[in-house]
Design an enzyme around this catalytic site. Structure first.
Site, PDB file in Angstrom:
ATOM      1  N   CYS A  27      85.911  45.049  79.542  1.00  0.00           N
ATOM      2  CA  CYS A  27      85.239  46.519  79.171  1.00  0.00           C
ATOM      3  C   CYS A  27      84.559  47.115  80.292  1.00  0.00           C
ATOM      4  O   CYS A  27      83.370  47.134  80.408  1.00  0.00           O
ATOM      5  CB  CYS A  27      84.315  46.369  77.864  1.00  0.00           C
ATOM      6  SG  CYS A  27      83.977  47.950  77.285  1.00  0.00           S
ATOM      7  N   CYS A  77      88.706  52.839  75.764  1.00  0.00           N
ATOM      8  CA  CYS A  77      87.364  52.314  76.090  1.00  0.00           C
ATOM      9  C   CYS A  77      86.519  53.782  75.623  1.00  0.00           C
ATOM     10  O   CYS A  77      86.558  54.720  76.063  1.00  0.00           O
ATOM     11  CB  CYS A  77      87.159  52.373  77.393  1.00  0.00           C
ATOM     12  SG  CYS A  77      85.558  51.999  78.167  1.00  0.00           S
TER      13      CYS A  77
END
Length: 450
Positions: free
Chosen positions: A201, A379
């Site tokens: 991430c 994301c």
């Protein structure tokens, strides 16, 4: 201290959250549970290494293909965490308890849980060894071991977390320290870091910066805060469309971004962080802090680094289209532990799981895989307590958006999806092996516009 509810709540947010909580409560009886304990075997048709997002998802899919009694998961941890929510935990918007459940409750019913750690892989003999001296063989192997956090590669860590004013949203042990540091902040430098390694991430290191800035504004501390993002990268984000939007936010909110700066030491007793200039190796800068959020260096799990299944960098060496291993045709990889050239996110795992499911189905029939993974990942860039820019893109860093609007804009709807909808889908759909990413939604929306 100002209650967080007063900081982040609004009528629409509260109403939506209440509806989602009601939906989650009603869905609880549908949660997965393991069946009666089975006698441990030493051979399985499908052996899954890792009980994280990829491992549980693929075990659920494989159960439907070969039967639960022929599938096993090797995983030592007693708790399973939905880690994407830790961004909001670190900012006080979600409780830590909401992110975890017992591992036993997410393993598909009837699938064997081998509660051990993998210590050796021997793909030439189709077997693995565990830390309790067991040898387990397989017909097909799925490697889903995730990524390793290497806090110790920063001098002064992890022991520095014993001091106040320092936290990290990447670990269950340190994520609540981020929220404590945010609440205790009075004035000075608030520093956020991005390491000189691949990370899971990649947007998370800056998400907490935006949330912290929003918290400082709401609590009247913003004028006393100097917010600094020191990143080892040369750009704020890898996809130009979203990078342009983030640069505008950075400008409007008066945030300082320093590129090619890598955290190498934390002097927690002195509240000092030491950074190396990657453009001038050996040149360092010491910055004092009143709050420090650390994103640790990361690497493949140690067991993979010297394994025959790894590439030169230690990642599982898979074909980027099919997720089949390049040298061992009965071995497959998914998620953060692979060398797939895309961002390491839970959304990527969801998309990969659908492709890998089809790949394995054809391999089992001695056929050639045809469905190709396009590198899709997502994301949700949290830019405030009520706003998200939803970045979605492919292998070529080109936008691959789901919704029929400009996703580079900050939106409340995307925040609600991040905070409430996606956790619900994760626990109740993805881990059951029924979510292969939003490709079908894209087709639906695009058909509607044609």
């Amino acid at each position: 201290m100002t209650p967080l509810a007063a900081v982040v709540s609004g009528p629409r947010v509260r109403l939506f959250a209440c509806l989602l909580r009601l939906g989650c409560q009603q869905a609880k009886p549908l949660q997965l549970h393991t069946g009666a304990s089975l006698a441990a075997k030493n051979h399985y048709e499908v052996l899954v290494l890792g009980g994280g997002s990829g491992g549980i998802t693929m075990a659920a899919r494989m159960k439907r293909k070969v039967g639960a009694e022929n599938v096993a998961i090797v995983e030592p941890s007693e708790r399973h965490f939905y880690q994407p929510i830790w961004t909001l935990v670190g900012a006080g918007a979600k409780p830590l308890a909401s992110s975890g459940r017992p591992t036993a409750s997410v393993i598909p019913s009837g699938v064997e849980w081998i509660k051990a750690r993998v210590v050796d892989l021997n793909p030439d003999k189709n077997c693995i060894h565990t830390d309790n001296d067991k040898e387990i063989s397989y017909k097909y192997l799925i490697i889903a071991l995730g990524i390793q956090l290497d806090y110790e590669k920063i001098k002064g860590l992890p022991e520095g977390f014993a001091h106040p004013l320092i936290g990290s949203n990447y670990s269950v042990r340190t994520v609540e320290k981020t929220w404590k540091a945010l609440q205790d902040f009075k004035e000075g430098n608030a520093i956020f870091t991005f390491p000189n390694t691949p990370v899971k991430c990649a947007g998370a290191p800056q998400k907490i910066m935006y949330l912290s800035e929003a918290y400082f504004r709401k609590t009247g501390k913003r004028s006393k805060a100097n917010i600094i993002f020191n990143t080892s990268l040369g750009a704020i984000f890898g996809v130009k469309k979203y990078a342009d939007a983030l640069q505008e936010i950075i400008r409007e909110r008066n945030l300082t971004v320093n590129y090619k700066q890598n955290l190498i030491e934390v002097r927690a007793d002195k509240q000092e962080a030491v950074f190396e200039n990657l453009d001038k190796p050996g040149e360092t800068q010491v910055i004092s802090y009143e709050m420090l959020h650390v994103t640790p260096p990361m690497s493949p799990p140690d067991v993979l680094k010297t394994s025959p299944v790894a590439d030169a960098a230690g990642w599982v060496d898979v074909d980027k289209d099919t997720l089949q291993h390049k040298r061992y045709p009965n071995v497959f990889g998914i998620g953060d532990c692979t060398n797939l050239p895309t961002s390491k996110t839970a959304a990527a795992v969801a998309a990969q799981s659908g492709i890998l499911d089809r790949t394995i189905a054809l391999i089992m029939k001695n056929q050639t895989p045809v469905k190709k993974y396009d590198g899709y990942t997502s994301c949700p860039l949290v830019t405030g307590y009520n706003h998200v820019i939803l970045a979605e893109f492919d292998y070529n860093a080109q936008p691959l958006e789901t919704f029929p609007f400009d996703q580079s804009k900050e939106r409340l709807s995307m925040y609600l999806m991040k905070a409430d909808v996606m956790p619900f889908l994760y626990w109740n759909v993805m881990l059951r092996g029924y979510w292969g990413g939003p490709a079908f939604l894209r087709k639906l929306f695009h058909l509607g516009r044609s």
